[in-house]
Design a protein around this motif. Structure first.
Motif, PDB file in Angstrom:
ATOM      1  N   SER A  61     -11.652   9.912  -7.813  1.00  0.00           N
ATOM      2  CA  SER A  61     -10.523   9.131  -8.304  1.00  0.00           C
ATOM      3  C   SER A  61      -9.201   9.811  -7.967  1.00  0.00           C
ATOM      4  O   SER A  61      -8.228   9.155  -7.573  1.00  0.00           O
ATOM      5  N   ILE A  62      -9.168  11.126  -8.102  1.00  0.00           N
ATOM      6  CA  ILE A  62      -7.945  11.872  -7.762  1.00  0.00           C
ATOM      7  C   ILE A  62      -7.654  11.753  -6.266  1.00  0.00           C
ATOM      8  O   ILE A  62      -6.503  11.556  -5.861  1.00  0.00           O
ATOM      9  N   ILE A  67      -4.350   9.560  -1.768  1.00  0.00           N
ATOM     10  CA  ILE A  67      -4.163   8.847  -0.510  1.00  0.00           C
ATOM     11  C   ILE A  67      -3.175   7.693  -0.667  1.00  0.00           C
ATOM     12  O   ILE A  67      -2.242   7.532   0.139  1.00  0.00           O
ATOM     13  N   ASP A  68      -3.375   6.880  -1.719  1.00  0.00           N
ATOM     14  CA  ASP A  68      -2.525   5.700  -1.890  1.00  0.00           C
ATOM     15  C   ASP A  68      -1.093   6.053  -2.275  1.00  0.00           C
ATOM     16  O   ASP A  68      -0.133   5.451  -1.774  1.00  0.00           O
ATOM     17  N   LYS A  69      -0.933   7.012  -3.187  1.00  0.00           N
ATOM     18  CA  LYS A  69       0.394   7.325  -3.703  1.00  0.00           C
ATOM     19  C   LYS A  69       1.043   8.538  -3.049  1.00  0.00           C
ATOM     20  O   LYS A  69       2.224   8.806  -3.289  1.00  0.00           O
ATOM     21  N   LEU A 177     -16.776  -0.124 -10.835  1.00  0.00           N
ATOM     22  CA  LEU A 177     -15.407  -0.202 -11.350  1.00  0.00           C
ATOM     23  C   LEU A 177     -14.378  -0.113 -10.227  1.00  0.00           C
ATOM     24  O   LEU A 177     -13.319  -0.741 -10.296  1.00  0.00           O
ATOM     25  N   THR A 178     -14.681   0.661  -9.193  1.00  0.00           N
ATOM     26  CA  THR A 178     -13.740   0.823  -8.089  1.00  0.00           C
ATOM     27  C   THR A 178     -13.634  -0.448  -7.253  1.00  0.00           C
ATOM     28  O   THR A 178     -12.534  -0.909  -6.933  1.00  0.00           O
ATOM     29  N   LEU A 299     -11.087   2.775  -0.774  1.00  0.00           N
ATOM     30  CA  LEU A 299     -12.221   2.931   0.138  1.00  0.00           C
ATOM     31  C   LEU A 299     -12.702   4.379   0.146  1.00  0.00           C
ATOM     32  O   LEU A 299     -13.914   4.643   0.077  1.00  0.00           O
ATOM     33  N   ALA A 300     -11.754   5.324   0.232  1.00  0.00           N
ATOM     34  CA  ALA A 300     -12.137   6.741   0.216  1.00  0.00           C
ATOM     35  C   ALA A 300     -12.805   7.103  -1.108  1.00  0.00           C
ATOM     36  O   ALA A 300     -13.815   7.822  -1.141  1.00  0.00           O
ATOM     37  N   GLN A 301     -12.264   6.594  -2.201  1.00  0.00           N
ATOM     38  CA  GLN A 301     -12.846   6.847  -3.521  1.00  0.00           C
ATOM     39  C   GLN A 301     -14.256   6.273  -3.604  1.00  0.00           C
ATOM     40  O   GLN A 301     -15.188   6.937  -4.079  1.00  0.00           O
TER      41      GLN A 301
END
Length: 324
Positions: A61-62, A67-69, A177-178, A299-301
């Protein structure tokens, strides 16, 4: 046969072990009363297990948020913050893993000591009929060999089995959940991995039982022969005894080779199926990113959770092979 002679069936009489051992792993449940004598140690193991597992499940999750932020927005401050958070979670994960290993090892040694004493005390109260039906060499081989197997089971195998079970359930739940959309791939990948495990586990169980029996027979024959060396020499039976022991040694070797071959096929098949499943996930996830259904970070998560679930399932199959 007296009542005292019937009681050994609960501790694994030869005939019972041969029958039930080929069916399942239910005899392992007999260790539960020994384990429950030390409830606070069990609670400590469970507590540290949850800490290490939850911390591990927090890493993907981290990474996804990083990646996104961080990377996609080129925000170096966010990268530093999530990087520091990942280090703190890793420290918590390490502390939980260390505590789990320590308390699980201590619990295993305590249970082993209690079990060894109870089995030996039980053998002492049996009547002569039991020892007429079972050779002493085989009993001592079982006492030493089987208890050593239980030590390995309690100290390492069971600990890793618990951790991988928690990781598997947690990873699959967080995958849903993801991205519920990407989790549909589990309907295809899941059965392809589970079915071979079930089939080969049954075969491996039968071969493991045969390997154990041949080893006990060889040990019992050696114990009795070495204990009667004067008789053997008096009747000039050295060559016959040597040939008899050699045949038992070869039988034990062939049984173990057969078991290892089946286990190797199981592990290799699991590795291939897991890798193939990840390739399918990459393809499905890439298409989802291109269509805007999920973000690159999600996707990475998701992929990290899928990798965790795959590794946990592979480890569980290997551990099941060890327990056979």
């Amino acid at each position: 046969m007296t009542e005292s002679a019937r009681k050994p069936a609960r501790l694994g009489v030869k005939g019972e072990a041969l029958t039930r051992g080929r069916q399942d792993l239910r005899p392992i449940r007999r260790l539960i009363p020994f384990v429950l004598r030390y409830r606070w140690r069990v609670l400590a193991v469970i507590g540290f297990l949850l800490v290490s597992s939850l911390a591990s499940l927090g890493i993907p999750s981290i990474v996804g948020k990083l990646i996104d932020k961080g990377f996609l927005t080129q925000n170096i401050e966010a990268v530093g913050q999530y990087g520091l958070l990942a280090i703190l979670v890793a420290a918590l994960m390490a502390a939980g893993a260390s505590g789990r290993f320590y308390f699980m090892s201590i619990l295993g040694e305590r249970v082993l000591t209690d079990l060894r004493r109870q089995v030996f005390d039980h053998l002492l109260v049996l009547d002569a009929t039991f020892f007429d039906m079972h050779r002493v060499g085989e009993l001592t081989s079982r006492l030493n060999g089987d208890v050593a197997t239980i030590r390995s089971t309690m100290n390492a195998t069971l600990s890793m089995a618990l951790r991988n079970t928690v990781m598997l359930v947690g990873a699959v739940s967080l995958m849903f959940l993801t991205s519920p959309y990407m989790t549909l791939t589990l309907l295809v990948v899941g059965p392809a991995i589970v079915v071979p495990v079930v089939i080969y586990a049954r075969r491996l169980r039968r071969q493991s039982r045969r390997s154990t029996d041949t080893m006990a027979e060889m040990s019992a024959m050696a114990t009795e022969a070495l204990g009667a060396t004067k008789t053997i020499k008096s009747f000039v039976q050295e060559e016959e005894q040597s040939a008899s022991y050699g045949q038992r040694a070869e039988d034990s070797y062939q049984a173990e080779v057969s078991r290892l071959g089946t286990r190797a096929v199981l592990l290799g098949g699991m590795s291939f199926l897991a890798t193939s499943g990840l390739v399918v996930l990459v393809w499905w996830g890439s298409e989802a990113v291109f269509d805007g259904v999920v973000t690159p970070g999600q996707l990475a998560q998701f992929m990290m959770y899928a990798l965790m679930a795959s590794n946990s399932l592979t480890n569980l199959s290997e551990l099941m092979g060890t327990l056979q």
